[in-house]
Scaffold this active site. Structure first.
Site, mmCIF file in Angstrom:
data_model
loop_
_atom_site.group_PDB
_atom_site.id
_atom_site.type_symbol
_atom_site.label_atom_id
_atom_site.label_comp_id
_atom_site.label_asym_id
_atom_site.label_seq_id
_atom_site.Cartn_x
_atom_site.Cartn_y
_atom_site.Cartn_z
ATOM 1 N N GLU A 45 -34.920 -14.071 30.958
ATOM 2 C CA GLU A 45 -34.545 -14.245 29.426
ATOM 3 C C GLU A 45 -33.375 -13.157 29.118
ATOM 4 O O GLU A 45 -33.505 -12.296 28.332
ATOM 5 C CB GLU A 45 -35.470 -13.954 28.482
ATOM 6 N N ARG A 59 -28.588 -8.975 26.566
ATOM 7 C CA ARG A 59 -27.569 -8.274 26.434
ATOM 8 C C ARG A 59 -26.643 -8.270 27.682
ATOM 9 O O ARG A 59 -25.258 -8.140 27.569
ATOM 10 C CB ARG A 59 -28.302 -6.727 26.023
ATOM 11 N N TYR A 95 -30.709 2.401 15.720
ATOM 12 C CA TYR A 95 -31.303 3.457 16.825
ATOM 13 C C TYR A 95 -30.385 4.199 17.558
ATOM 14 O O TYR A 95 -30.326 4.197 18.525
ATOM 15 C CB TYR A 95 -32.042 2.162 17.727
ATOM 16 N N CYS A 116 -22.485 2.850 1.145
ATOM 17 C CA CYS A 116 -22.984 4.076 0.509
ATOM 18 C C CYS A 116 -24.118 4.505 1.009
ATOM 19 O O CYS A 116 -25.203 4.559 0.443
ATOM 20 C CB CYS A 116 -23.151 3.899 -1.024
#
Ligand code: PLP
Length: 428
Positions: free
Chosen positions: A280, A283, A323, A348
Protein backbone atom coordinates in the site's frame (compact mmCIF):
# COMPACT_ATOMS: atom_id res chain seq x y z
CA UNK A 1 14.67 10.77 -8.86
CA UNK A 2 12.16 13.31 -10.09
CA UNK A 3 11.49 15.43 -13.15
CA UNK A 4 11.78 18.87 -11.55
CA UNK A 5 14.98 20.34 -12.94
CA UNK A 6 16.51 23.69 -13.75
CA UNK A 7 16.90 24.50 -17.44
CA UNK A 8 18.57 27.78 -18.33
CA UNK A 9 18.22 28.82 -14.70
CA UNK A 10 14.46 28.20 -14.53
CA UNK A 11 12.84 25.28 -12.74
CA UNK A 12 10.87 23.05 -15.08
CA UNK A 13 8.57 20.16 -14.45
CA UNK A 14 9.27 17.75 -17.27
CA UNK A 15 9.24 20.07 -20.31
CA UNK A 16 7.12 22.82 -18.80
CA UNK A 17 8.59 25.96 -17.21
CA UNK A 18 6.98 26.63 -13.84
CA UNK A 19 6.63 30.40 -14.49
CA UNK A 20 4.35 29.55 -17.43
CA UNK A 21 2.01 27.67 -15.11
CA UNK A 22 2.12 30.48 -12.54
CA UNK A 23 1.33 33.04 -15.24
CA UNK A 24 -1.65 31.05 -16.49
CA UNK A 25 -3.11 29.78 -13.22
CA UNK A 26 -1.73 32.00 -10.50
CA UNK A 27 -0.32 30.75 -7.23
CA UNK A 28 -0.40 28.89 -4.91
CA UNK A 29 -0.79 25.80 -7.06
CA UNK A 30 0.25 22.16 -6.80
CA UNK A 31 2.07 20.77 -9.84
CA UNK A 32 2.50 17.02 -10.40
CA UNK A 33 4.73 15.16 -12.83
CA UNK A 34 3.34 12.09 -14.61
CA UNK A 35 6.81 10.87 -15.58
CA UNK A 36 7.90 10.95 -11.94
CA UNK A 37 4.84 9.01 -10.78
CA UNK A 38 5.42 6.42 -13.49
CA UNK A 39 9.09 6.19 -12.69
CA UNK A 40 8.39 5.58 -9.00
CA UNK A 41 5.89 2.84 -9.86
CA UNK A 42 8.49 1.21 -12.12
CA UNK A 43 11.21 1.47 -9.45
CA UNK A 44 8.93 -0.14 -6.87
CA UNK A 45 7.93 -2.90 -9.28
CA UNK A 46 11.59 -3.55 -10.11
CA UNK A 47 12.39 -3.65 -6.40
CA UNK A 48 9.68 -6.24 -5.84
CA UNK A 49 10.61 -8.33 -8.88
CA UNK A 50 12.33 -10.94 -6.71
CA UNK A 51 9.51 -11.55 -4.23
CA UNK A 52 7.45 -14.74 -4.26
CA UNK A 53 3.85 -13.66 -4.77
CA UNK A 54 2.01 -16.31 -6.77
CA UNK A 55 1.09 -16.20 -10.45
CA UNK A 56 -0.65 -12.81 -10.32
CA UNK A 57 2.41 -11.09 -8.80
CA UNK A 58 2.25 -8.50 -6.03
CA UNK A 59 -0.98 -6.55 -5.56
CA UNK A 60 0.11 -2.92 -5.34
CA UNK A 61 -2.67 -0.70 -4.02
CA UNK A 62 -1.83 3.02 -4.05
CA UNK A 63 -2.76 4.64 -0.72
CA UNK A 64 -5.33 7.15 -1.96
CA UNK A 65 -5.01 9.31 1.15
CA UNK A 66 -1.56 10.41 -0.04
CA UNK A 67 -2.99 12.06 -3.15
CA UNK A 68 -6.62 11.52 -4.07
CA UNK A 69 -6.77 13.75 -7.15
CA UNK A 70 -8.77 11.83 -9.76
CA UNK A 71 -6.20 12.46 -12.48
CA UNK A 72 -3.43 11.17 -10.22
CA UNK A 73 -5.52 8.09 -9.42
CA UNK A 74 -6.26 7.58 -13.11
CA UNK A 75 -2.50 7.66 -13.74
CA UNK A 76 -2.13 4.90 -11.14
CA UNK A 77 -4.99 2.90 -12.66
CA UNK A 78 -3.48 3.23 -16.13
CA UNK A 79 -0.25 1.78 -14.73
CA UNK A 80 -2.21 -1.18 -13.34
CA UNK A 81 -2.21 -0.23 -9.67
CA UNK A 82 -5.06 -0.90 -7.30
CA UNK A 83 -6.08 1.40 -4.47
CA UNK A 84 -6.00 1.38 -0.69
CA UNK A 85 -8.96 3.41 0.55
CA UNK A 86 -10.12 4.44 4.01
CA UNK A 87 -13.53 6.01 3.40
CA UNK A 88 -16.53 5.85 1.08
CA UNK A 89 -15.23 9.04 -0.50
CA UNK A 90 -11.86 7.50 -1.33
CA UNK A 91 -13.58 4.35 -2.60
CA UNK A 92 -15.80 6.34 -4.96
CA UNK A 93 -12.85 8.43 -6.11
CA UNK A 94 -10.80 5.34 -6.91
CA UNK A 95 -13.69 3.81 -8.85
CA UNK A 96 -14.30 7.11 -10.65
CA UNK A 97 -10.64 7.09 -11.70
CA UNK A 98 -10.97 3.65 -13.25
CA UNK A 99 -9.44 1.48 -10.53
CA UNK A 100 -11.14 -1.94 -10.78
CA UNK A 101 -13.10 -2.74 -7.61
CA UNK A 102 -11.36 -6.06 -7.08
CA UNK A 103 -8.00 -4.25 -6.86
CA UNK A 104 -9.29 -2.05 -4.03
CA UNK A 105 -8.48 -2.70 -0.36
CA UNK A 106 -10.71 -1.05 2.22
CA UNK A 107 -8.59 -0.10 5.27
CA UNK A 108 -9.35 2.31 8.09
CA UNK A 109 -10.11 2.11 11.77
CA UNK A 110 -13.70 3.39 11.70
CA UNK A 111 -15.57 2.01 8.70
CA UNK A 112 -19.31 2.53 9.13
CA UNK A 113 -21.97 -0.03 8.20
CA UNK A 114 -23.04 2.19 5.28
CA UNK A 115 -19.46 2.33 3.99
CA UNK A 116 -19.16 -1.43 4.31
CA UNK A 117 -22.40 -1.94 2.35
CA UNK A 118 -21.18 0.35 -0.43
CA UNK A 119 -17.85 -1.46 -0.61
CA UNK A 120 -19.51 -4.88 -0.70
CA UNK A 121 -21.95 -3.81 -3.42
CA UNK A 122 -19.09 -2.44 -5.50
CA UNK A 123 -17.08 -5.65 -5.00
CA UNK A 124 -13.88 -4.49 -3.26
CA UNK A 125 -11.11 -7.06 -3.17
CA UNK A 126 -10.38 -7.05 0.57
CA UNK A 127 -11.45 -5.43 3.82
CA UNK A 128 -8.63 -4.86 6.29
CA UNK A 129 -10.45 -5.01 9.61
CA UNK A 130 -9.14 -3.23 12.67
CA UNK A 131 -11.24 -4.68 15.50
CA UNK A 132 -13.47 -7.61 16.36
CA UNK A 133 -16.41 -5.23 16.72
CA UNK A 134 -15.82 -4.10 13.16
CA UNK A 135 -15.80 -7.75 12.03
CA UNK A 136 -19.19 -8.33 13.66
CA UNK A 137 -20.67 -5.30 11.90
CA UNK A 138 -19.23 -6.38 8.55
CA UNK A 139 -20.63 -9.87 9.07
CA UNK A 140 -24.09 -8.42 9.69
CA UNK A 141 -23.92 -6.19 6.61
CA UNK A 142 -22.53 -8.97 4.41
CA UNK A 143 -25.24 -11.40 5.59
CA UNK A 144 -27.97 -8.85 4.94
CA UNK A 145 -26.68 -8.21 1.41
CA UNK A 146 -25.81 -11.90 0.81
CA UNK A 147 -22.34 -10.88 -0.42
CA UNK A 148 -19.34 -12.62 1.15
CA UNK A 149 -16.75 -10.17 2.49
CA UNK A 150 -13.10 -11.09 1.85
CA UNK A 151 -11.21 -9.98 4.91
CA UNK A 152 -7.88 -9.70 6.66
CA UNK A 153 -7.20 -8.46 10.14
CA UNK A 154 -4.76 -5.61 10.42
CA UNK A 155 -2.30 -6.80 13.00
CA UNK A 156 -0.73 -4.36 15.42
CA UNK A 157 2.70 -5.95 15.84
CA UNK A 158 3.79 -3.61 18.67
CA UNK A 159 6.85 -2.45 16.77
CA UNK A 160 8.22 1.08 17.03
CA UNK A 161 8.50 2.39 13.48
CA UNK A 162 10.96 5.08 14.58
CA UNK A 163 9.05 7.79 12.73
CA UNK A 164 7.17 10.90 13.92
CA UNK A 165 4.67 10.01 16.67
CA UNK A 166 1.77 11.35 14.61
CA UNK A 167 2.45 8.95 11.73
CA UNK A 168 3.47 5.92 13.78
CA UNK A 169 0.75 3.26 13.71
CA UNK A 170 2.23 -0.08 14.77
CA UNK A 171 2.73 0.26 18.51
CA UNK A 172 0.35 -1.19 21.07
CA UNK A 173 -0.53 2.33 22.24
CA UNK A 174 -1.65 3.33 18.71
CA UNK A 175 -5.32 2.96 17.80
CA UNK A 176 -4.66 0.72 14.82
CA UNK A 177 -5.25 -2.98 14.28
CA UNK A 178 -5.75 -5.90 16.64
CA UNK A 179 -3.00 -6.96 19.05
CA UNK A 180 -0.55 -9.50 17.71
CA UNK A 181 -0.70 -11.54 20.91
CA UNK A 182 -4.43 -12.21 20.70
CA UNK A 183 -4.67 -12.41 16.91
CA UNK A 184 -4.98 -16.21 16.69
CA UNK A 185 -8.02 -16.24 18.97
CA UNK A 186 -9.53 -13.30 17.07
CA UNK A 187 -9.14 -15.18 13.77
CA UNK A 188 -10.91 -18.22 15.25
CA UNK A 189 -13.91 -16.03 16.12
CA UNK A 190 -13.68 -14.26 12.75
CA UNK A 191 -13.85 -17.48 10.77
CA UNK A 192 -17.04 -18.46 12.60
CA UNK A 193 -18.88 -15.29 11.53
CA UNK A 194 -21.42 -15.65 8.71
CA UNK A 195 -20.73 -13.72 5.51
CA UNK A 196 -16.99 -13.55 6.21
CA UNK A 197 -14.36 -15.12 3.96
CA UNK A 198 -11.04 -15.01 5.81
CA UNK A 199 -8.48 -14.21 3.13
CA UNK A 200 -5.33 -12.91 4.75
CA UNK A 201 -3.38 -10.82 7.21
CA UNK A 202 -2.34 -7.17 7.04
CA UNK A 203 0.11 -4.83 8.72
CA UNK A 204 1.10 -1.16 8.37
CA UNK A 205 3.34 0.29 11.05
CA UNK A 206 3.68 3.91 9.98
CA UNK A 207 4.72 6.39 7.35
CA UNK A 208 7.99 8.04 6.30
CA UNK A 209 10.04 5.12 7.64
CA UNK A 210 13.75 5.66 7.16
CA UNK A 211 14.92 2.31 8.50
CA UNK A 212 14.05 -1.18 7.27
CA UNK A 213 14.59 -2.84 10.67
CA UNK A 214 11.14 -2.09 12.18
CA UNK A 215 9.46 -3.18 8.95
CA UNK A 216 11.42 -6.41 9.00
CA UNK A 217 10.54 -7.00 12.67
CA UNK A 218 6.85 -6.51 11.87
CA UNK A 219 6.97 -8.79 8.81
CA UNK A 220 8.72 -11.54 10.79
CA UNK A 221 5.85 -11.44 13.29
CA UNK A 222 3.34 -11.64 10.43
CA UNK A 223 5.15 -14.67 9.00
CA UNK A 224 4.89 -16.40 12.37
CA UNK A 225 1.21 -15.57 12.59
CA UNK A 226 0.52 -16.96 9.10
CA UNK A 227 2.09 -20.26 10.17
CA UNK A 228 0.02 -20.33 13.38
CA UNK A 229 -3.18 -19.50 11.52
CA UNK A 230 -2.58 -22.23 8.97
CA UNK A 231 -1.84 -24.70 11.73
CA UNK A 232 -5.22 -23.76 13.18
CA UNK A 233 -6.89 -24.58 9.86
CA UNK A 234 -7.30 -21.12 8.30
CA UNK A 235 -6.68 -20.66 4.59
CA UNK A 236 -4.41 -17.62 4.26
CA UNK A 237 -4.11 -16.39 0.68
CA UNK A 238 -2.90 -12.79 1.07
CA UNK A 239 -0.42 -10.88 3.21
CA UNK A 240 -0.72 -7.10 3.02
CA UNK A 241 2.55 -5.50 4.09
CA UNK A 242 1.22 -1.92 3.99
CA UNK A 243 3.12 1.15 2.86
CA UNK A 244 5.38 3.46 4.81
CA UNK A 245 8.66 3.60 2.94
CA UNK A 246 10.17 7.05 3.43
CA UNK A 247 11.23 9.51 0.73
CA UNK A 248 14.08 12.04 0.80
CA UNK A 249 12.85 15.47 1.95
CA UNK A 250 16.08 17.01 3.18
CA UNK A 251 19.04 16.62 0.82
CA UNK A 252 21.44 16.99 3.75
CA UNK A 253 20.05 13.87 5.48
CA UNK A 254 20.95 10.25 4.66
CA UNK A 255 18.75 8.75 1.95
CA UNK A 256 15.92 6.50 3.17
CA UNK A 257 16.13 2.84 2.12
CA UNK A 258 15.48 2.44 -1.59
CA UNK A 259 12.82 0.14 -3.04
CA UNK A 260 15.48 -2.36 -4.18
CA UNK A 261 16.73 -2.84 -0.61
CA UNK A 262 13.16 -2.96 0.64
CA UNK A 263 12.27 -5.56 -2.00
CA UNK A 264 15.31 -7.67 -1.12
CA UNK A 265 14.35 -7.62 2.55
CA UNK A 266 10.73 -8.52 1.74
CA UNK A 267 11.87 -11.35 -0.55
CA UNK A 268 14.11 -12.76 2.17
CA UNK A 269 11.57 -12.50 5.00
CA UNK A 270 8.52 -13.72 3.07
CA UNK A 271 10.17 -16.64 1.25
CA UNK A 272 7.93 -19.71 1.52
CA UNK A 273 4.90 -17.81 2.82
CA UNK A 274 2.90 -19.04 -0.18
CA UNK A 275 0.61 -16.00 -0.33
CA UNK A 276 -0.12 -13.15 -2.69
CA UNK A 277 1.78 -10.19 -1.26
CA UNK A 278 0.04 -6.84 -1.14
CA UNK A 279 1.59 -3.38 -0.75
CA UNK A 280 0.00 0.00 0.00
CA UNK A 281 2.57 2.63 -0.99
CA UNK A 282 1.53 6.27 -0.91
CA UNK A 283 4.33 8.73 -0.29
CA UNK A 284 6.86 6.61 -2.17
CA UNK A 285 4.91 6.99 -5.40
CA UNK A 286 3.75 10.61 -5.23
CA UNK A 287 5.91 12.41 -2.66
CA UNK A 288 8.63 13.53 -5.01
CA UNK A 289 6.22 13.77 -7.94
CA UNK A 290 4.69 17.03 -6.77
CA UNK A 291 5.60 20.55 -5.74
CA UNK A 292 3.70 23.46 -4.32
CA UNK A 293 4.39 26.58 -6.32
CA UNK A 294 4.00 29.85 -4.46
CA UNK A 295 4.79 33.57 -4.82
CA UNK A 296 6.62 35.77 -2.32
CA UNK A 297 4.07 38.39 -1.25
CA UNK A 298 6.69 40.44 0.57
CA UNK A 299 9.82 40.18 2.65
CA UNK A 300 9.53 41.82 6.05
CA UNK A 301 12.34 42.59 8.46
CA UNK A 302 12.61 40.28 11.45
CA UNK A 303 14.45 40.31 14.76
CA UNK A 304 16.76 37.45 13.83
CA UNK A 305 16.01 36.81 10.19
CA UNK A 306 13.84 38.34 7.48
CA UNK A 307 10.30 36.96 7.18
CA UNK A 308 9.56 35.65 3.71
CA UNK A 309 5.78 35.89 3.50
CA UNK A 310 4.32 33.65 0.82
CA UNK A 311 0.90 33.40 -0.77
CA UNK A 312 0.84 29.72 0.30
CA UNK A 313 -0.09 28.94 3.88
CA UNK A 314 -0.68 26.13 6.32
CA UNK A 315 -4.11 25.59 4.81
CA UNK A 316 -2.41 24.70 1.49
CA UNK A 317 0.43 22.60 2.95
CA UNK A 318 -0.24 21.49 6.49
CA UNK A 319 2.67 19.10 7.03
CA UNK A 320 5.14 21.60 8.53
CA UNK A 321 2.61 22.85 11.12
CA UNK A 322 1.12 19.42 11.75
CA UNK A 323 4.28 17.45 12.31
CA UNK A 324 7.24 19.74 11.88
CA UNK A 325 7.81 18.37 8.40
CA UNK A 326 10.77 19.71 6.49
CA UNK A 327 10.33 20.73 2.83
CA UNK A 328 13.09 22.00 0.62
CA UNK A 329 12.10 25.51 -0.53
CA UNK A 330 13.79 26.64 -3.73
CA UNK A 331 13.63 29.72 -5.88
CA UNK A 332 12.19 28.93 -9.30
CA UNK A 333 14.71 31.38 -10.83
CA UNK A 334 17.64 31.37 -8.35
CA UNK A 335 20.25 34.08 -8.87
CA UNK A 336 22.95 32.19 -6.99
CA UNK A 337 22.73 34.27 -3.81
CA UNK A 338 21.69 32.65 -0.52
CA UNK A 339 20.31 34.07 2.70
CA UNK A 340 18.90 32.93 6.03
CA UNK A 341 15.18 33.52 6.43
CA UNK A 342 11.98 32.47 8.16
CA UNK A 343 9.41 31.34 5.61
CA UNK A 344 5.77 31.80 6.59
CA UNK A 345 2.28 32.01 5.16
CA UNK A 346 -0.32 34.73 5.66
CA UNK A 347 -2.60 32.74 7.98
CA UNK A 348 -3.17 34.20 11.44
CA UNK A 349 -1.36 31.50 13.41
CA UNK A 350 2.26 31.47 14.47
CA UNK A 351 2.14 27.81 13.47
CA UNK A 352 1.76 28.96 9.87
CA UNK A 353 5.51 28.64 9.53
CA UNK A 354 7.21 26.60 6.82
CA UNK A 355 10.82 27.11 7.87
CA UNK A 356 12.73 28.91 10.61
CA UNK A 357 16.30 30.15 10.20
CA UNK A 358 16.49 28.40 6.84
CA UNK A 359 19.50 28.92 4.58
CA UNK A 360 17.94 29.13 1.15
CA UNK A 361 17.99 30.83 -2.23
CA UNK A 362 17.63 34.57 -1.75
CA UNK A 363 14.16 35.66 -2.83
CA UNK A 364 12.36 38.98 -3.03
CA UNK A 365 8.81 40.20 -3.46
CA UNK A 366 7.17 38.69 -6.54
CA UNK A 367 9.58 35.76 -6.88
CA UNK A 368 8.30 32.24 -7.32
CA UNK A 369 9.33 29.51 -4.91
CA UNK A 370 8.75 25.78 -5.05
CA UNK A 371 8.12 23.52 -2.07
CA UNK A 372 9.74 20.28 -3.12
CA UNK A 373 8.39 16.81 -2.30
CA UNK A 374 4.87 18.11 -1.78
CA UNK A 375 3.02 15.50 -3.85
CA UNK A 376 2.03 13.35 -0.87
CA UNK A 377 -0.16 14.52 2.00
CA UNK A 378 -0.15 18.01 0.47
CA UNK A 379 -3.27 19.06 -1.45
CA UNK A 380 -5.21 16.25 0.20
CA UNK A 381 -4.84 17.91 3.61
CA UNK A 382 -5.67 21.40 2.33
CA UNK A 383 -8.47 23.30 3.99
CA UNK A 384 -10.20 26.62 3.55
CA UNK A 385 -9.00 28.02 6.88
CA UNK A 386 -8.94 31.82 6.90
CA UNK A 387 -11.47 31.57 4.01
CA UNK A 388 -8.72 30.75 1.59
CA UNK A 389 -9.87 28.77 -1.44
CA UNK A 390 -8.69 25.19 -1.90
CA UNK A 391 -5.41 25.03 -3.81
CA UNK A 392 -5.67 24.19 -7.52
CA UNK A 393 -3.73 21.26 -8.98
CA UNK A 394 -1.94 20.78 -12.31
CA UNK A 395 -0.78 17.55 -13.92
CA UNK A 396 2.10 17.68 -16.39
CA UNK A 397 3.14 15.11 -18.96
CA UNK A 398 6.04 16.04 -21.22
CA UNK A 399 5.21 19.42 -22.78
CA UNK A 400 1.54 19.16 -21.91
CA UNK A 401 -0.17 20.27 -18.76
CA UNK A 402 -3.75 20.35 -17.60
CA UNK A 403 -5.72 21.75 -14.69
CA UNK A 404 -6.83 18.71 -12.72
CA UNK A 405 -8.43 20.75 -9.98
CA UNK A 406 -9.52 24.27 -10.79
CA UNK A 407 -8.98 27.16 -8.42
CA UNK A 408 -12.09 27.36 -6.30
CA UNK A 409 -13.80 30.75 -6.59
CA UNK A 410 -14.18 32.32 -3.16
CA UNK A 411 -17.81 33.03 -4.10
CA UNK A 412 -18.51 29.28 -4.20
CA UNK A 413 -17.06 28.94 -0.73
CA UNK A 414 -19.36 31.66 0.55
CA UNK A 415 -22.35 30.30 -1.37
CA UNK A 416 -21.90 26.91 0.28
CA UNK A 417 -23.04 28.43 3.58
CA UNK A 418 -26.83 28.73 3.80
CA UNK A 419 -28.58 31.45 5.78
CA UNK A 420 -31.39 30.32 8.06
CA UNK A 421 -34.81 31.93 7.36
CA UNK A 422 -34.54 34.34 10.31
CA UNK A 423 -31.37 35.93 8.92
CA UNK A 424 -32.26 36.10 5.25
CA UNK A 425 -34.12 39.38 5.48
CA UNK A 426 -31.29 41.02 7.36
CA UNK A 427 -28.86 40.34 4.50
CA UNK A 428 -31.31 41.13 1.67
N1 PLP B 1 -1.71 1.96 4.31
C1 PLP B 1 -2.28 2.45 5.42
C2 PLP B 1 -3.24 1.59 6.18
C3 PLP B 1 -1.98 3.75 5.88
O1 PLP B 1 -2.55 4.24 6.98
C4 PLP B 1 -1.05 4.54 5.13
C5 PLP B 1 -0.67 5.89 5.58
O2 PLP B 1 -0.38 6.15 6.70
C6 PLP B 1 -0.50 3.99 3.97
C7 PLP B 1 -0.84 2.71 3.59
C8 PLP B 1 0.46 4.75 3.12
O3 PLP B 1 1.59 5.10 3.79
P1 PLP B 1 2.80 5.78 3.00
O4 PLP B 1 2.25 6.96 2.31
O5 PLP B 1 3.77 6.13 4.04
O6 PLP B 1 3.32 4.75 2.05
Amino acid sequence: MNHFEYRDGVMHVEDVALPDIAAAIGTPVYVYSTATIERHIAVLRDGLAGVESGPAGPWIAFAVKANPNRAVLATMARAGLGADVVSAGELLRALAAGVPADKIVFSGVGKTADEMALALERGVGQFNLESEQEAVTLSQVATRLAIAARVAYRINPDVDAGTHAKISTGRSDNKFGIPYDTAAAAYARLAALPGIDVQGVAVHIGSQLTDLAPLEAAFVRIGGLIADLRAAGHVIRTADLGGGLGVPYDPSKPLPPNPADYGAMVARVTRGWDVRLMFEPGRLIVGNAGILLSTVVRVKEGAAHPWVILDAAMNDLLRPSLYDAWHDIRAVRPDGARFVANVVGPVCESGDTFATGRTMDRVAEGDLVAFMTAGAYGATMASTYNSRALTPEILVTGEEWAIVRARQPIESLIAADALPPWLQEEIA
